[in-house]
Design a protein around this motif. Structure first.
Motif, PDB file in Angstrom:
ATOM      1  N   GLU A  57     -67.638  48.572  51.014  1.00 18.71           N
ATOM      2  CA  GLU A  57     -67.567  50.235  51.350  1.00 18.71           C
ATOM      3  C   GLU A  57     -66.620  50.936  50.797  1.00 18.71           C
ATOM      4  OE1 GLU A  57     -68.019  50.242  55.632  1.00 18.71           O
ATOM      5  OE2 GLU A  57     -69.931  49.177  55.960  1.00 18.71           O
ATOM      6  N   PRO A  58     -66.748  50.892  49.472  1.00 18.21           N
ATOM      7  CA  PRO A  58     -65.553  51.594  48.843  1.00 18.21           C
ATOM      8  C   PRO A  58     -65.829  53.194  48.979  1.00 18.21           C
ATOM      9  CG  PRO A  58     -67.227  50.903  47.314  1.00 18.21           C
ATOM     10  CD  PRO A  58     -67.381  50.233  48.658  1.00 18.21           C
ATOM     11  N   LEU A  89     -72.995  43.565  37.966  1.00 17.83           N
ATOM     12  CA  LEU A  89     -72.729  44.404  39.067  1.00 17.83           C
ATOM     13  C   LEU A  89     -73.815  44.274  39.946  1.00 17.83           C
ATOM     14  CD1 LEU A  89     -71.401  46.780  40.271  1.00 17.83           C
ATOM     15  CD2 LEU A  89     -72.348  48.255  38.689  1.00 17.83           C
ATOM     16  N   THR A  90     -73.487  43.587  41.212  1.00 16.51           N
ATOM     17  CA  THR A  90     -74.383  43.400  42.268  1.00 16.51           C
ATOM     18  C   THR A  90     -73.890  44.165  43.570  1.00 16.51           C
ATOM     19  OG1 THR A  90     -74.335  41.103  41.624  1.00 16.51           O
ATOM     20  CG2 THR A  90     -75.238  41.754  43.846  1.00 16.51           C
ATOM     21  N   VAL A  91     -75.029  44.880  44.168  1.00 14.67           N
ATOM     22  CA  VAL A  91     -74.698  45.751  45.339  1.00 14.67           C
ATOM     23  C   VAL A  91     -75.629  45.126  46.371  1.00 14.67           C
ATOM     24  CG1 VAL A  91     -74.959  48.023  46.238  1.00 14.67           C
ATOM     25  CG2 VAL A  91     -74.591  47.832  43.652  1.00 14.67           C
ATOM     26  N   VAL A  92     -74.900  45.173  47.365  1.00 16.60           N
ATOM     27  CA  VAL A  92     -75.290  44.613  48.772  1.00 16.60           C
ATOM     28  C   VAL A  92     -75.377  45.860  49.729  1.00 16.60           C
ATOM     29  CG1 VAL A  92     -75.197  42.969  50.641  1.00 16.60           C
ATOM     30  CG2 VAL A  92     -74.606  42.173  48.195  1.00 16.60           C
ATOM     31  N   THR A  93     -76.598  45.932  50.488  1.00 17.12           N
ATOM     32  CA  THR A  93     -76.507  46.998  51.201  1.00 17.12           C
ATOM     33  C   THR A  93     -77.477  46.700  52.359  1.00 17.12           C
ATOM     34  OG1 THR A  93     -77.205  49.490  51.416  1.00 17.12           O
ATOM     35  CG2 THR A  93     -78.478  48.169  49.906  1.00 17.12           C
ATOM     36  N   GLY A  94     -77.569  47.248  53.530  1.00 13.97           N
ATOM     37  CA  GLY A  94     -78.460  47.395  54.699  1.00 13.97           C
ATOM     38  C   GLY A  94     -78.096  48.047  55.686  1.00 13.97           C
ATOM     39  N   PRO A  95     -79.009  48.125  56.618  1.00 13.58           N
ATOM     40  CA  PRO A  95     -78.472  48.796  57.870  1.00 13.58           C
ATOM     41  C   PRO A  95     -77.184  48.031  58.731  1.00 13.58           C
ATOM     42  CG  PRO A  95     -80.591  47.552  58.284  1.00 13.58           C
ATOM     43  CD  PRO A  95     -79.922  47.361  56.932  1.00 13.58           C
ATOM     44  N   ASN A  96     -76.454  48.670  59.589  1.00 12.43           N
ATOM     45  CA  ASN A  96     -75.522  48.158  60.541  1.00 12.43           C
ATOM     46  C   ASN A  96     -75.958  46.952  61.179  1.00 12.43           C
ATOM     47  OD1 ASN A  96     -73.708  50.478  59.591  1.00 12.43           O
ATOM     48  ND2 ASN A  96     -74.267  51.611  61.412  1.00 12.43           N
ATOM     49  N   GLY A  97     -75.074  45.980  61.145  1.00 14.26           N
ATOM     50  CA  GLY A  97     -75.596  44.610  61.639  1.00 14.26           C
ATOM     51  C   GLY A  97     -76.453  43.964  60.858  1.00 14.26           C
ATOM     52  N   SER A  98     -76.814  43.994  59.744  1.00 11.61           N
ATOM     53  CA  SER A  98     -77.667  43.305  58.951  1.00 11.61           C
ATOM     54  C   SER A  98     -76.983  42.162  58.233  1.00 11.61           C
ATOM     55  CB  SER A  98     -78.454  43.943  57.956  1.00 11.61           C
ATOM     56  OG  SER A  98     -77.390  44.652  56.937  1.00 11.61           O
ATOM     57  N   ARG A 121     -65.990  44.877  32.269  1.00 16.47           N
ATOM     58  CA  ARG A 121     -64.688  43.899  31.980  1.00 16.47           C
ATOM     59  C   ARG A 121     -64.713  43.059  33.027  1.00 16.47           C
ATOM     60  NH1 ARG A 121     -59.504  47.137  31.796  1.00 16.47           N
ATOM     61  NH2 ARG A 121     -60.491  47.760  33.717  1.00 16.47           N
ATOM     62  N   SER A 122     -65.361  43.224  34.250  1.00 16.56           N
ATOM     63  CA  SER A 122     -65.144  42.365  35.433  1.00 16.56           C
ATOM     64  C   SER A 122     -66.586  42.205  36.193  1.00 16.56           C
ATOM     65  CB  SER A 122     -64.270  42.552  36.471  1.00 16.56           C
ATOM     66  OG  SER A 122     -62.770  42.853  35.938  1.00 16.56           O
ATOM     67  N   GLN A 123     -66.727  41.075  36.906  1.00 19.29           N
ATOM     68  CA  GLN A 123     -68.068  40.777  37.559  1.00 19.29           C
ATOM     69  C   GLN A 123     -67.599  41.628  38.799  1.00 19.29           C
ATOM     70  OE1 GLN A 123     -69.387  37.135  38.136  1.00 19.29           O
ATOM     71  NE2 GLN A 123     -71.369  37.791  39.011  1.00 19.29           N
ATOM     72  N   LEU A 124     -68.819  42.391  39.358  1.00 18.02           N
ATOM     73  CA  LEU A 124     -68.466  43.100  40.611  1.00 18.02           C
ATOM     74  C   LEU A 124     -69.367  42.945  41.564  1.00 18.02           C
ATOM     75  CD1 LEU A 124     -66.124  44.691  38.958  1.00 18.02           C
ATOM     76  CD2 LEU A 124     -67.170  46.925  39.933  1.00 18.02           C
ATOM     77  N   VAL A 125     -68.999  42.612  43.019  1.00 18.67           N
ATOM     78  CA  VAL A 125     -69.895  42.830  44.040  1.00 18.67           C
ATOM     79  C   VAL A 125     -69.371  43.867  44.880  1.00 18.67           C
ATOM     80  CG1 VAL A 125     -70.699  41.582  46.163  1.00 18.67           C
ATOM     81  CG2 VAL A 125     -70.550  40.211  44.132  1.00 18.67           C
ATOM     82  N   VAL A 126     -70.337  44.752  45.140  1.00 24.09           N
ATOM     83  CA  VAL A 126     -70.077  45.992  45.998  1.00 24.09           C
ATOM     84  C   VAL A 126     -70.871  45.964  47.245  1.00 24.09           C
ATOM     85  CG1 VAL A 126     -70.092  48.481  45.948  1.00 24.09           C
ATOM     86  CG2 VAL A 126     -69.683  47.361  43.960  1.00 24.09           C
ATOM     87  N   VAL A 127     -70.245  46.052  48.501  1.00 31.79           N
ATOM     88  CA  VAL A 127     -70.999  46.161  49.571  1.00 31.79           C
ATOM     89  C   VAL A 127     -71.011  47.521  50.083  1.00 31.79           C
ATOM     90  CG1 VAL A 127     -71.205  45.388  51.931  1.00 31.79           C
ATOM     91  CG2 VAL A 127     -70.451  44.021  50.165  1.00 31.79           C
ATOM     92  N   SER A 128     -71.981  48.024  50.209  1.00 32.92           N
ATOM     93  CA  SER A 128     -71.932  49.678  50.745  1.00 32.92           C
ATOM     94  C   SER A 128     -73.345  49.963  51.565  1.00 32.92           C
ATOM     95  CB  SER A 128     -72.223  50.395  49.295  1.00 32.92           C
ATOM     96  OG  SER A 128     -72.366  51.967  49.683  1.00 32.92           O
ATOM     97  N   HIS A 129     -72.863  50.915  52.271  1.00 33.09           N
ATOM     98  CA  HIS A 129     -74.034  51.649  53.230  1.00 33.09           C
ATOM     99  C   HIS A 129     -74.577  52.843  52.649  1.00 33.09           C
ATOM    100  CE1 HIS A 129     -70.650  52.864  55.856  1.00 33.09           C
ATOM    101  NE2 HIS A 129     -71.238  53.885  55.795  1.00 33.09           N
TER     102      HIS A 129
END
Length: 383
Positions: free
Chosen positions: A309-310, A23-32, A332-340
């Motif tokens: 961005e769920p 489970l990987t989460v990618v975050t950061g400010p707008n435009g990053s 059960r699944s490998q997940l990548v979640v992009v979120s701010h």
């Protein structure tokens, strides 16, 4: 399981190798660069369907998706280099896997001028499939340079008799007897990657309509079979996880599915209401949460699932329930979640997710705290 994602020459990403976890989460400010990283995953999935060139065209063509900064990076002193490049134009995408999996990389370049209306289409300059976490000669299983492709078998290397067109990926074009079991397996995995970034919740959204009354082990990418997907989970999946996910977000609520002459309709029963609400009456946030529930608790889990961005449209009080749902799905699944959303990122990090924070450094997308030599080892296939 995928262990790293590599991107070079894509929009604000000059060169980046991102470690991946269950489970990987990618975050950061707008435009990053969060959206660019997410789109690179979509392009890789398209390569398994022979649609990467078309996907790039939908983004405006290769020239509009290339790294927008100077060729050698951002200098610390002296004038900034102009946009004219001395090296061949390249957009490179790839991923590596653990010891039991397979890695893949693709290198796009510009076509040479020709008398064609499609001169702006990118061409595939090189591809490679290998076993394990890094491309090296001993691990290489198949590769392609220009139109020529070869595969490694028990008796050594064999060059394919048919040459590939510049827009054809060897993953989609290799067929019997050319395709090895490894290529077939990798292609199947890529085609099983799932993305739900096109799901609508407006008044005319497909998820608000009735659906055909047939089993839906995988939620459609537009959510059009939401009622059928939820009922499939109830009958064939884990009904307790399903009910618990809805109860956490909507205390005291439950759903039912009604048969209407061969079509099924979703009804939500809520405390204090004398009648259930139909999908057309639900708020955007409630409908979106039900969509995530159907996607993440699928009776046929994806090998890899990416969400962009769920948390959109969700009430802040539902974020914790969404985080719990994501953690359950990652078993059960490998997940990548992009979120701010700081709340969602914090909840997932507390649950053990790997969190990567992106930042812009002189216009270039980088991982916060990662130096030039700190990323996973990576090697691109030669042209």
């Amino acid at each position: 399981m995928l262990t790293s994602l590599a991107v070079e020459g894509y929009r604000s990403i000059r060169s980046l190798v991102v470690p991946l976890a269950p489970l990987t989460v990618v975050t950061g400010p707008n435009g990053s660069g969060k959206s660019s990283l997410y789109r690179s995953l979509r392009l890789l999935a398209a390569a398994g369907r022979d649609g990467a060139v078309a996907a790039l065209a939908r983004e405006g063509g290769l020239s509009s998706t290339l790294w927008a900064g100077p060729e050698a990076g951002s200098p610390t002193t002296g004038p900034v280099q102009g946009t004219r490049r001395a090296k061949p134009v390249a957009l490179k995408l790839g991923f590596a896997a653990d010891a039991g999996g397979f890695g893949y990389a693709i290198d796009f370049g510009m076509s040479t001028p020709a008398q064609t209306m499609f001169g702006q289409d990118p061409v595939i300059k090189a591809e490679a499939v290998w076993s394990g976490p890094m491309l090296r000669p001993a691990a290489l299983l198949s590769d392609r340079r220009g139109p020529t492709a070869r595969v490694r078998g028990d008796d050594g290397w064999r060059t394919l008799g048919r040459q590939l067109a510049p827009w054809e990926s060897m993953l989609s074009e290799f067929g019997d007897p050319d395709a090895t079991p490894e290529i077939i397996g990798l292609r199947a995995d890529l085609r099983d990657w799932r993305f739900y970034d096109a799901v609508r919740t407006d008044a005319g959204a497909p998820a608000r309509q009735t659906a055909l009354g047939t089993r839906a082990p995988i939620l459609a990418s537009d959510g059009s079979d939401l009622a059928a997907a939820l009922q499939t989970i109830r009958e064939q999946g884990d009904a307790r996880d399903l009910d618990a996910a809805i109860s956490r977000a909507l205390p005291g609520s439950r759903f039912s599915v009604e048969d209407r002459a061969g079509r099924v309709a979703l009804l939500l029963h809520q405390p204090g209401l004398l009648r259930p609400l139909e999908a057309a009456e639900l708020s955007d946030g409630t409908l979106r949460y039900l969509i995530w529930t159907a996607a993440l608790l699928s009776t046929r889990p994806a090998t890899f699932l990416a969400l962009n961005e769920p948390e959109t449209s969700l009430h802040p009080g539902v974020v914790e329930a969404l985080a719990s749902l994501l953690v359950t799905a990652a078993e059960r699944s490998q997940l990548v979640v992009v979120s701010h959303s700081a709340a969602l990122v914090g909840a997932l990090e507390a649950a053990g997710a790997t969190v990567h924070r992106l930042e812009k450094r002189d216009g270039e997308t980088v991982l916060e705290g990662q130096g030039r030599l700190d990323g996973p080892p990576w090697s691109w296939p030669a042209r």
